[in-house]
Design a protein around this motif. Sequence first.
Motif, PDB file in Angstrom:
ATOM      1  N   ASP A  94       0.718  -1.281   0.046  1.00  0.00           N
ATOM      2  CA  ASP A  94       0.061   0.056  -0.093  1.00  0.00           C
ATOM      3  C   ASP A  94       0.860   1.323  -0.057  1.00  0.00           C
ATOM      4  OD1 ASP A  94      -2.187  -1.703   0.136  1.00  0.00           O
ATOM      5  OD2 ASP A  94      -2.365  -1.579   2.575  1.00  0.00           O
ATOM      6  N   SER A 124      -1.552  -8.269  -0.324  1.00  0.00           N
ATOM      7  CA  SER A 124      -0.283  -7.771   0.019  1.00  0.00           C
ATOM      8  C   SER A 124      -0.085  -8.102   1.438  1.00  0.00           C
ATOM      9  CB  SER A 124      -0.173  -6.345  -0.236  1.00  0.00           C
ATOM     10  OG  SER A 124      -0.264  -5.647   0.850  1.00  0.00           O
ATOM     11  N   ASP A 126       0.604  -6.202   3.704  1.00  0.00           N
ATOM     12  CA  ASP A 126       0.195  -5.155   4.533  1.00  0.00           C
ATOM     13  C   ASP A 126      -0.492  -5.465   5.557  1.00  0.00           C
ATOM     14  OD1 ASP A 126       1.585  -2.799   3.511  1.00  0.00           O
ATOM     15  OD2 ASP A 126       0.720  -3.290   1.884  1.00  0.00           O
ATOM     16  N   VAL A 128      -4.156  -5.381   8.433  1.00  0.00           N
ATOM     17  CA  VAL A 128      -5.373  -4.917   7.837  1.00  0.00           C
ATOM     18  C   VAL A 128      -5.557  -3.430   8.183  1.00  0.00           C
ATOM     19  CG1 VAL A 128      -6.363  -7.160   8.168  1.00  0.00           C
ATOM     20  CG2 VAL A 128      -6.010  -5.777  10.190  1.00  0.00           C
ATOM     21  N   CYS A 130      -3.361  -1.083   8.015  1.00  0.00           N
ATOM     22  CA  CYS A 130      -2.884  -0.228   6.735  1.00  0.00           C
ATOM     23  C   CYS A 130      -3.821  -0.485   5.564  1.00  0.00           C
ATOM     24  CB  CYS A 130      -1.709  -0.924   6.381  1.00  0.00           C
ATOM     25  SG  CYS A 130      -0.762  -0.084   5.120  1.00  0.00           S
ATOM     26  N   HIS A 131      -4.433  -1.679   5.413  1.00  0.00           N
ATOM     27  CA  HIS A 131      -5.458  -1.684   4.288  1.00  0.00           C
ATOM     28  C   HIS A 131      -6.476  -0.999   4.321  1.00  0.00           C
ATOM     29  CE1 HIS A 131      -3.233  -4.619   2.008  1.00  0.00           C
ATOM     30  NE2 HIS A 131      -3.567  -5.853   2.443  1.00  0.00           N
ATOM     31  N   GLN A 132      -7.240  -0.966   5.866  1.00  0.00           N
ATOM     32  CA  GLN A 132      -8.328   0.073   5.827  1.00  0.00           C
ATOM     33  C   GLN A 132      -8.097   1.354   5.593  1.00  0.00           C
ATOM     34  OE1 GLN A 132     -11.581  -1.392   6.840  1.00  0.00           O
ATOM     35  NE2 GLN A 132     -10.512  -2.918   5.628  1.00  0.00           N
ATOM     36  N   ILE A 135      -7.810   1.646   1.688  1.00  0.00           N
ATOM     37  CA  ILE A 135      -9.030   1.921   1.105  1.00  0.00           C
ATOM     38  C   ILE A 135      -9.878   3.093   1.247  1.00  0.00           C
ATOM     39  CG2 ILE A 135     -11.204   0.754   1.095  1.00  0.00           C
ATOM     40  CD1 ILE A 135      -9.684  -1.849   1.784  1.00  0.00           C
ATOM     41  N   GLU A 143     -12.195  -5.384  -1.772  1.00  0.00           N
ATOM     42  CA  GLU A 143     -11.344  -5.908  -0.676  1.00  0.00           C
ATOM     43  C   GLU A 143     -10.031  -5.778  -0.915  1.00  0.00           C
ATOM     44  OE1 GLU A 143     -12.590  -5.708   2.268  1.00  0.00           O
ATOM     45  OE2 GLU A 143     -14.940  -6.274   2.071  1.00  0.00           O
ATOM     46  N   LEU A 144      -9.468  -5.598   0.063  1.00  0.00           N
ATOM     47  CA  LEU A 144      -7.717  -5.683   0.366  1.00  0.00           C
ATOM     48  C   LEU A 144      -7.706  -6.711   1.318  1.00  0.00           C
ATOM     49  CD1 LEU A 144      -6.169  -2.004  -0.435  1.00  0.00           C
ATOM     50  CD2 LEU A 144      -6.814  -3.922  -2.049  1.00  0.00           C
ATOM     51  N   SER A 146      -4.847  -9.089   3.757  1.00  0.00           N
ATOM     52  CA  SER A 146      -3.760  -9.074   4.667  1.00  0.00           C
ATOM     53  C   SER A 146      -2.902 -10.552   4.707  1.00  0.00           C
ATOM     54  CB  SER A 146      -3.930  -8.537   5.905  1.00  0.00           C
ATOM     55  OG  SER A 146      -2.697  -8.577   6.601  1.00  0.00           O
TER      56      SER A 146
END
Length: 208
Positions: A94, A124, A126, A128, A130-132, A135, A143-144, A146
């Motif tokens: 990310d 990736s 990263d 969760v 970081c993903h949130q 996004i 969705e991304l 983790s």
Amino acid sequence: MGRPTILRATGERSAPNGRTTRPVFLTPCFQSLRDSGRHPVDRNAAISASDSPIAVLPAGTQAPDFSLNATPDQALALHELSGRPVVLVFYPADWSPVCGDELVLFNTALPLIAKSGATVLGISVDSVWCHQAFIADRKLGFELLSDFEPKGAVARRYGAYDAEHGYCKRALFVIDAQGTIAWSYLSPTAINPGVDGVLDALDALPKG
């Protein structure tokens, strides 16, 4: 870091019968190559040029099942999406410029991808959290997941983990409704592969 430039459709494809089909999505890198008269990197050549001696899983392989967290308390398993196509987008990190552009491009192409009934999942290493944040910042509509711990475990099963650098490779997979990999592509890390290969693979899936 500012927002990445939103990648847009730069033209339309013409079918042999003269009918106009869907837009052509080009990354800034591929756009500049086209404008200069040079040719973009060949997909097969990109795979053979990978730093890893292990290629990504090829078409015809049963896609390994997995369960990864999309939020701190919610996981998503591949088998839950059985019966519909799935697009897996493995990417290094990310917030990196190329990854941001790639994911925004997929977000832009979601209406076209949705025509095939496919679900897009980014993956990736990263966390969760970081993903949130990513996004929310990029306003992504998919969705991304983790692949955080064990680090890169799912990416390794797909041949999409860069153990030397500790992140996922930039790899794309189209999985059909029966859970078989219909198409895969490994891109050089610094090159945004775009979305056209995915759209072509989805178009080629059996209908009905």
